[in-house]
Design a protein around this motif. Structure first.
Motif, PDB file in Angstrom:
ATOM      1  N   HIS A 153     -43.945 -21.418 -19.742  1.00 35.96           N
ATOM      2  CA  HIS A 153     -42.709 -22.160 -19.997  1.00 35.96           C
ATOM      3  C   HIS A 153     -42.464 -22.331 -21.496  1.00 35.96           C
ATOM      4  O   HIS A 153     -41.331 -22.215 -21.963  1.00 35.96           O
ATOM      5  CB  HIS A 153     -42.752 -23.520 -19.310  1.00 35.96           C
ATOM      6  CG  HIS A 153     -42.841 -23.451 -17.819  1.00 35.96           C
ATOM      7  ND1 HIS A 153     -44.020 -23.654 -17.143  1.00 35.96           N
ATOM      8  CD2 HIS A 153     -41.904 -23.153 -16.881  1.00 35.96           C
ATOM      9  CE1 HIS A 153     -43.799 -23.513 -15.848  1.00 35.96           C
ATOM     10  NE2 HIS A 153     -42.528 -23.205 -15.659  1.00 35.96           N
ATOM     11  N   SER A 154     -43.527 -22.591 -22.236  1.00 34.70           N
ATOM     12  CA  SER A 154     -43.395 -22.833 -23.687  1.00 34.70           C
ATOM     13  C   SER A 154     -42.699 -21.676 -24.383  1.00 34.70           C
ATOM     14  O   SER A 154     -41.762 -21.872 -25.173  1.00 34.70           O
ATOM     15  CB  SER A 154     -44.781 -23.027 -24.316  1.00 34.70           C
ATOM     16  OG  SER A 154     -45.462 -24.110 -23.774  1.00 34.70           O
ATOM     17  N   VAL A 155     -43.182 -20.451 -24.133  1.00 37.16           N
ATOM     18  CA  VAL A 155     -42.658 -19.312 -24.886  1.00 37.16           C
ATOM     19  C   VAL A 155     -41.209 -19.019 -24.513  1.00 37.16           C
ATOM     20  O   VAL A 155     -40.406 -18.630 -25.376  1.00 37.16           O
ATOM     21  CB  VAL A 155     -43.535 -18.061 -24.703  1.00 37.16           C
ATOM     22  CG1 VAL A 155     -44.924 -18.294 -25.266  1.00 37.16           C
ATOM     23  CG2 VAL A 155     -43.609 -17.614 -23.254  1.00 37.16           C
ATOM     24  N   ARG A 156     -40.862 -19.234 -23.275  1.00 32.58           N
ATOM     25  CA  ARG A 156     -39.473 -18.973 -22.864  1.00 32.58           C
ATOM     26  C   ARG A 156     -38.528 -20.017 -23.439  1.00 32.58           C
ATOM     27  O   ARG A 156     -37.388 -19.693 -23.804  1.00 32.58           O
ATOM     28  CB  ARG A 156     -39.385 -18.908 -21.340  1.00 32.58           C
ATOM     29  CG  ARG A 156     -39.979 -17.613 -20.770  1.00 32.58           C
ATOM     30  CD  ARG A 156     -40.158 -17.677 -19.263  1.00 32.58           C
ATOM     31  NE  ARG A 156     -40.546 -16.381 -18.724  1.00 32.58           N
ATOM     32  CZ  ARG A 156     -41.783 -15.894 -18.717  1.00 32.58           C
ATOM     33  NH1 ARG A 156     -42.768 -16.624 -19.251  1.00 32.58           N
ATOM     34  NH2 ARG A 156     -42.056 -14.705 -18.191  1.00 32.58           N
ATOM     35  N   LEU A 157     -38.985 -21.252 -23.522  1.00 33.21           N
ATOM     36  CA  LEU A 157     -38.165 -22.279 -24.160  1.00 33.21           C
ATOM     37  C   LEU A 157     -38.021 -22.012 -25.659  1.00 33.21           C
ATOM     38  O   LEU A 157     -36.950 -22.214 -26.234  1.00 33.21           O
ATOM     39  CB  LEU A 157     -38.771 -23.654 -23.910  1.00 33.21           C
ATOM     40  CG  LEU A 157     -38.574 -24.180 -22.476  1.00 33.21           C
ATOM     41  CD1 LEU A 157     -39.570 -25.283 -22.161  1.00 33.21           C
ATOM     42  CD2 LEU A 157     -37.150 -24.678 -22.278  1.00 33.21           C
ATOM     43  N   ALA A 158     -39.095 -21.538 -26.283  1.00 31.04           N
ATOM     44  CA  ALA A 158     -39.011 -21.169 -27.704  1.00 31.04           C
ATOM     45  C   ALA A 158     -38.065 -19.994 -27.894  1.00 31.04           C
ATOM     46  O   ALA A 158     -37.320 -19.939 -28.890  1.00 31.04           O
ATOM     47  CB  ALA A 158     -40.400 -20.828 -28.237  1.00 31.04           C
ATOM     48  N   LYS A 159     -38.067 -19.061 -26.960  1.00 33.81           N
ATOM     49  CA  LYS A 159     -37.175 -17.906 -27.045  1.00 33.81           C
ATOM     50  C   LYS A 159     -35.715 -18.339 -27.001  1.00 33.81           C
ATOM     51  O   LYS A 159     -34.842 -17.665 -27.567  1.00 33.81           O
ATOM     52  CB  LYS A 159     -37.464 -16.936 -25.883  1.00 33.81           C
ATOM     53  CG  LYS A 159     -36.826 -15.571 -26.019  1.00 33.81           C
ATOM     54  CD  LYS A 159     -37.478 -14.743 -27.111  1.00 33.81           C
ATOM     55  CE  LYS A 159     -36.936 -13.332 -27.161  1.00 33.81           C
ATOM     56  NZ  LYS A 159     -37.559 -12.538 -28.264  1.00 33.81           N
ATOM     57  N   ARG A 160     -35.464 -19.478 -26.380  1.00 25.50           N
ATOM     58  CA  ARG A 160     -34.105 -19.991 -26.290  1.00 25.50           C
ATOM     59  C   ARG A 160     -33.742 -20.880 -27.478  1.00 25.50           C
ATOM     60  O   ARG A 160     -32.694 -21.522 -27.472  1.00 25.50           O
ATOM     61  CB  ARG A 160     -33.920 -20.736 -24.968  1.00 25.50           C
ATOM     62  CG  ARG A 160     -34.146 -19.833 -23.757  1.00 25.50           C
ATOM     63  CD  ARG A 160     -33.931 -20.553 -22.449  1.00 25.50           C
ATOM     64  NE  ARG A 160     -34.292 -19.699 -21.322  1.00 25.50           N
ATOM     65  CZ  ARG A 160     -33.797 -19.824 -20.102  1.00 25.50           C
ATOM     66  NH1 ARG A 160     -32.899 -20.774 -19.849  1.00 25.50           N
ATOM     67  NH2 ARG A 160     -34.183 -19.009 -19.130  1.00 25.50           N
ATOM     68  N   GLY A 161     -34.631 -20.947 -28.459  1.00 21.93           N
ATOM     69  CA  GLY A 161     -34.298 -21.628 -29.702  1.00 21.93           C
ATOM     70  C   GLY A 161     -34.895 -23.001 -29.886  1.00 21.93           C
ATOM     71  O   GLY A 161     -34.702 -23.629 -30.940  1.00 21.93           O
ATOM     72  N   HIS A 162     -35.611 -23.501 -28.891  1.00 21.64           N
ATOM     73  CA  HIS A 162     -36.186 -24.837 -29.019  1.00 21.64           C
ATOM     74  C   HIS A 162     -37.438 -24.810 -29.890  1.00 21.64           C
ATOM     75  O   HIS A 162     -38.153 -23.809 -29.948  1.00 21.64           O
ATOM     76  CB  HIS A 162     -36.503 -25.403 -27.633  1.00 21.64           C
ATOM     77  CG  HIS A 162     -35.306 -25.477 -26.743  1.00 21.64           C
ATOM     78  ND1 HIS A 162     -34.244 -26.325 -27.003  1.00 21.64           N
ATOM     79  CD2 HIS A 162     -34.972 -24.786 -25.618  1.00 21.64           C
ATOM     80  CE1 HIS A 162     -33.318 -26.167 -26.063  1.00 21.64           C
ATOM     81  NE2 HIS A 162     -33.737 -25.237 -25.221  1.00 21.64           N
TER      82      HIS A 162
END
Length: 261
Positions: A68-77
């Motif tokens: 979940h972390s990396v996908r949220l980071a991919k979205r700019g968070h």
């Protein structure tokens, strides 16, 4: 300290856990991409439930291997991932490199993240990564969440649903893995303590056995609402899954959004 002397939550989440027990690990491959798509849809719902329309400071508490972390980071968070397992964090860092994102990883106990007061807009805790301690320890986790959240910040937690767990309780289960191994599961529930103890045994085709066990404190929604309130968190909404379905007695998951005072 030997594994026998360490608390289960310090000893469990190592290579054997990831390779043989964890969803998405090598023994449960994602050959058709369905697991990755499911994770993408879960992140869609996290953003929707938390109203994350702009990049925010977000803590993934007990981030595991970082799906979940990396996908949220991919979205700019701006994501921080906290986990007690060195091995999990190594896998998470590998995934971050694959996704070409920057995530700040911290090897810490969830009761003491080391983050500054009021530093996060949101905290997520996924896949029943709660209930590892006694009631006092679990309360400290909720207090830590409230401490690091900014006023009005949001907490999103995904847990096994106790009502449904008891309705469909099976003391013993077994399944065959794609690689010819067998997974045997034994469960026991202590109604007075509200805890479930699970013993897992994988028997590989060559006869080798790999065993893992853990005990979780499983809370009702009403217990969690009270404990969150004591920590300064107000429950705002609940769902029966990471697809936004209504919560019923048959829902396998209990998903909660709470707001910090």
């Amino acid at each position: 300290m030997t594994d026998e002397a360490r608390p289960w939550y310090e000893a469990l989440f190592e290579r054997d856990w990831y390779d043989y027990f964890a969803k998405g690990g090598p023994s449960s491959p994602d050959e058709d991409g369905s697991y990755a798509r499911r994770t993408d849809s879960e992140v869609d719902f996290i953003e929707q439930a938390l109203g994350l329309t702009e990049p925010c400071d977000l803590l993934d508490l007990c981030c595991g291997p970082g799906r979940h972390s990396v996908r949220l980071a991919k979205r700019g968070h701006r994501v921080r991932g906290v986990d007690i397992s060195t091995y999990n964090l190594e896998k998470a860092a590998e995934l971050a490199r694959e996704f070409e994102v920057d995530v700040t990883w911290r090897e810490r106990d969830m009761r003491e993240t080391g983050l500054a007061d009021s530093s996060q807009d949101a905290v997520i805790n996924m896949f029943t990564a709660f209930g590892f301690f006694d009631d006092e320890g679990n309360q400290r986790v909720l207090e830590e969440v409230a401490r690091v959240l900014r006023p009005g910040g949001l907490f999103f937690i995904d847990l096994v649903h106790r009502d449904s767990l008891l309705r469909r309780y099976q003391p013993r289960m077994w399944s065959e893995r794609h690689n010819g191994a067998f997974l045997f599961q034994e469960h026991s529930f202590d109604s007075a303590a509200g805890t479930q103890t699970t013993n897992w045994t994988v028997v590989k085709p060559n006869g080798e056995r790999i065993e893992q066990s853990f005990t979780l404190r499983v809370y009702t929604l009403q217990e969690l609402e009270l404990r969150m309130a004591l920590a300064g968190l107000t429950v705002e909404d609940v769902w029966g899954g990471l697809d936004g379905v209504d919560l019923t007695m048959d829902s396998h998951r209990l998903v909660i959004r709470a707001r910090a005072e």
